[in-house]
Structures are given as C-alpha cells and as structure tokens.
Design an enzyme around this catalytic site. Structure first.
Site, PDB file in Angstrom:
ATOM      1  N   LYS A  71       0.819  -1.083   0.030  1.00 53.95           N
ATOM      2  CA  LYS A  71      -0.122  -0.051  -0.054  1.00 53.95           C
ATOM      3  C   LYS A  71       0.882   1.342  -0.041  1.00 53.95           C
ATOM      4  CE  LYS A  71      -3.985  -2.164   2.271  1.00 53.95           C
ATOM      5  NZ  LYS A  71      -5.117  -2.146   3.381  1.00 53.95           N
ATOM      6  N   TYR A 106     -12.534  -1.527  -3.582  1.00 57.45           N
ATOM      7  CA  TYR A 106     -13.194  -1.714  -1.977  1.00 57.45           C
ATOM      8  C   TYR A 106     -14.628  -1.520  -1.999  1.00 57.45           C
ATOM      9  CZ  TYR A 106      -8.401  -1.962  -0.021  1.00 57.45           C
ATOM     10  OH  TYR A 106      -6.955  -2.391   0.245  1.00 57.45           O
ATOM     11  N   PHE A 134     -15.310   4.080   7.296  1.00 56.32           N
ATOM     12  CA  PHE A 134     -13.801   4.674   6.930  1.00 56.32           C
ATOM     13  C   PHE A 134     -13.713   4.480   5.417  1.00 56.32           C
ATOM     14  CE2 PHE A 134     -14.091  -0.041   8.317  1.00 56.32           C
ATOM     15  CZ  PHE A 134     -13.620  -0.718   6.862  1.00 56.32           C
ATOM     16  N   ARG A 155      -2.409 -14.414   4.713  1.00 57.50           N
ATOM     17  CA  ARG A 155      -3.115 -13.852   5.785  1.00 57.50           C
ATOM     18  C   ARG A 155      -2.552 -13.981   7.072  1.00 57.50           C
ATOM     19  NH1 ARG A 155      -7.271 -10.008   4.356  1.00 57.50           N
ATOM     20  NH2 ARG A 155      -7.358  -9.866   6.767  1.00 57.50           N
ATOM     21  N   THR A 192      -5.430  -6.896  10.873  1.00 56.20           N
ATOM     22  CA  THR A 192      -5.804  -5.503  10.289  1.00 56.20           C
ATOM     23  C   THR A 192      -5.162  -4.411  11.013  1.00 56.20           C
ATOM     24  OG1 THR A 192      -7.645  -6.372   9.263  1.00 56.20           O
ATOM     25  CG2 THR A 192      -7.572  -3.999   9.108  1.00 56.20           C
ATOM     26  N   ASN A 222      -1.963   0.393   6.611  1.00 56.65           N
ATOM     27  CA  ASN A 222      -1.644  -0.940   7.204  1.00 56.65           C
ATOM     28  C   ASN A 222      -0.540  -1.753   6.179  1.00 56.65           C
ATOM     29  OD1 ASN A 222      -3.526  -1.777   5.457  1.00 56.65           O
ATOM     30  ND2 ASN A 222      -4.765  -2.885   7.072  1.00 56.65           N
ATOM     31  N   HIS A 249      -2.298  -5.445   1.519  1.00 58.37           N
ATOM     32  CA  HIS A 249      -3.576  -5.971   1.211  1.00 58.37           C
ATOM     33  C   HIS A 249      -3.229  -7.503   1.105  1.00 58.37           C
ATOM     34  CE1 HIS A 249      -7.429  -6.863  -0.228  1.00 58.37           C
ATOM     35  NE2 HIS A 249      -7.009  -7.655  -1.102  1.00 58.37           N
ATOM     36  N   GLU A 282      -9.691 -10.150  -7.548  1.00 54.20           N
ATOM     37  CA  GLU A 282      -8.821  -9.123  -7.390  1.00 54.20           C
ATOM     38  C   GLU A 282      -7.651  -9.246  -8.179  1.00 54.20           C
ATOM     39  OE1 GLU A 282     -10.023  -8.596  -2.654  1.00 54.20           O
ATOM     40  OE2 GLU A 282      -8.075  -9.422  -3.098  1.00 54.20           O
TER      41      GLU A 282
HETATM   42  P1  DAT Z   1      -8.025  -6.498   5.738  1.00 51.75           P
HETATM   43  O1  DAT Z   1      -7.182  -5.556   4.858  1.00 51.75           O
HETATM   44  O2  DAT Z   1      -7.151  -7.033   7.035  1.00 51.75           O
HETATM   45  O3  DAT Z   1      -8.779  -7.745   4.885  1.00 51.75           O
HETATM   46  P2  DAT Z   1     -10.828  -5.240   5.993  1.00 51.75           P
HETATM   47  O4  DAT Z   1     -11.059  -5.927   4.612  1.00 51.75           O
HETATM   48  O5  DAT Z   1     -11.785  -5.458   7.267  1.00 51.75           O
HETATM   49  O6  DAT Z   1      -9.176  -5.435   6.434  1.00 51.75           O
HETATM   50  O7  DAT Z   1     -10.583  -3.666   5.555  1.00 51.75           O
HETATM   51  C1  DAT Z   1      -9.992  -3.300   4.352  1.00 51.75           C
HETATM   52  C2  DAT Z   1      -9.095  -2.160   4.764  1.00 51.75           C
HETATM   53  O8  DAT Z   1     -10.022  -1.022   5.300  1.00 51.75           O
HETATM   54  C3  DAT Z   1      -7.952  -2.429   5.795  1.00 51.75           C
HETATM   55  O9  DAT Z   1      -6.903  -3.040   5.185  1.00 51.75           O
HETATM   56  C4  DAT Z   1      -7.767  -0.807   6.251  1.00 51.75           C
HETATM   57  C5  DAT Z   1      -9.167  -0.409   6.229  1.00 51.75           C
HETATM   58  N1  DAT Z   1      -9.844  -0.411   7.487  1.00 51.75           N
HETATM   59  C6  DAT Z   1     -10.520  -1.474   8.220  1.00 51.75           C
HETATM   60  N2  DAT Z   1     -11.050  -1.280   9.170  1.00 51.75           N
HETATM   61  C7  DAT Z   1     -10.555   0.120   9.586  1.00 51.75           C
HETATM   62  C8  DAT Z   1     -10.981   1.015  10.650  1.00 51.75           C
HETATM   63  N3  DAT Z   1     -11.581   0.807  11.749  1.00 51.75           N
HETATM   64  N4  DAT Z   1     -10.433   2.361  10.476  1.00 51.75           N
HETATM   65  C9  DAT Z   1      -9.695   2.805   9.247  1.00 51.75           C
HETATM   66  N5  DAT Z   1      -9.638   1.964   8.262  1.00 51.75           N
HETATM   67  C10 DAT Z   1      -9.997   0.749   8.491  1.00 51.75           C
HETATM   68 MG    MG Z   2     -10.105  -7.455   3.653  1.00 53.02          MG
END
Ligand code: DAT
Ligand code: MG
Length: 139
Positions: free
Chosen positions: A11, A51, A59, A87, A93, A114, A117, A128
């Site tokens: 990212k 997304y 968010f 993962r 996350t 973070n 992805h 994807e």
């Molecule tokens: P992951 O990337 O671990 O699969 P996710 O699919 O729940 O997590 O969310 C996608 C992305 O969205 C994540 O990498 C970062 C952002 N995100 C998730 N939870 C968040 C939060 N509470 N505040 C801000 N950004 C968030």
């Molecule tokens: Mg995800």
C-alpha cells in the site's frame, strides 16, 4: 480444497516508507512465488471499485483517499493454501493486534495505513487478480 493463489498490494504508506524490498523479501522467504507484479497509482474511482464491498463502512472515504494517494505494488502470489498462509504472514488488520514478526506488525502505521492487502478468500483472490492483471501479464 484450498486454492494456490492470492492477491496482494503493497500500500502507499509502505511504498512511501521504502519498504517494497523488505516486504517482497518476506513474501519470498515465506515460500510464495510472484506470478504477476506491477507498480501503479490507483485513481479514486478504481480504488473505490476495488473496495466496493466496504462502501457502507464509516472508513470507506478515508480508505479510498489513502489507497489512491500514491503508488502501490500489486502482485499475484502462488503457494499451497495461499490465501490463509498469506493472511497469517501479514497479520491482523490493526498492526497493534498483529502477531510479532508479521508484515503489518513490522511495517504498518495504523489500522488504516496498514502496509499490505491480502485477499480473504479464493474467490476474491481470483476477482482481485483479474481486476489488476490481464492474461498477458500473468506467468
Ligand atoms: P483487511 O485488509 O485485513 O482484509 P478489511 O477487509 O476489514 O481488512 O478492511 C479493508 C481495509 O480497510 C483495511 O486494510 C484498512 C481499512 N480499515 C479497516 N478497518 C478500518 C478502521 N477501523 N479504520 C480505518 N480503516 C480501516
Ligand atoms: Mg479485507
């Protein structure tokens, strides 16, 4: 049976911080083969499409703005049990909750920025990968 492909992005935060090489080394050391890779910058429109599943989350706007804020490195990775093993390699996350030594524990700034992805299912890995790479770009 679990599939053997997953999709990842390094990212904008990790690219900006100079962590591309270190993250790719972790990926290789963990036994993944890179079968497609490119560096590019997503438009807000493309980041929003990628997304779209998170559209209703609070968010979403922040996520789309961040993911289109600078270049990313996209890649398709191959290994037995790729989705689950990747993962595990990247960690939770939220980097504050990620296991020590995971990519997010090492390189993520916070839950939003973070570092990487990783696809969450074989089905999404295929969707994807196809979002970013044509057949001619996959090896
Ligand atoms: P992951 O990337 O671990 O699969 P996710 O699919 O729940 O997590 O969310 C996608 C992305 O969205 C994540 O990498 C970062 C952002 N995100 C998730 N939870 C968040 C939060 N509470 N505040 C801000 N950004 C968030
Ligand atoms: Mg995800």
């Amino acid at each position: 049976m679990a599939g053997n492909k997953t999709f990842t992005m390094i990212k904008p935060d990790a690219v900006e911080s100079g962590h591309i090489g270190a993250i790719l080394a972790k990926i290789n050391e963990a036994g993944f083969r890179i079968t497609a890779m490119k560096m590019m910058q997503l438009s807000a429109k493309k980041a929003g499409e990628f997304y779209a599943v998170h559209k209703e989350r609070p968010f979403y706007g922040e996520l789309v703005a961040f993911m289109s804020s600078g270049p990313i490195v996209a890649a398709i990775l191959e290994k037995d049990n790729a989705v689950e093993d990747f993962r595990t390699l990247i960690g939770a996350t939220d980097p504050a909750k990620a296991a020590p030594g995971t990519i997010r524990a090492l390189y993520a700034r916070n839950v939003g920025e973070n570092a990487v992805h990783g696809s969450d299912s074989d089905e999404n890995a295929a969707i994807e990968g196809a979002f970013f790479f044509s057949g001619l770009e996959r090896f």
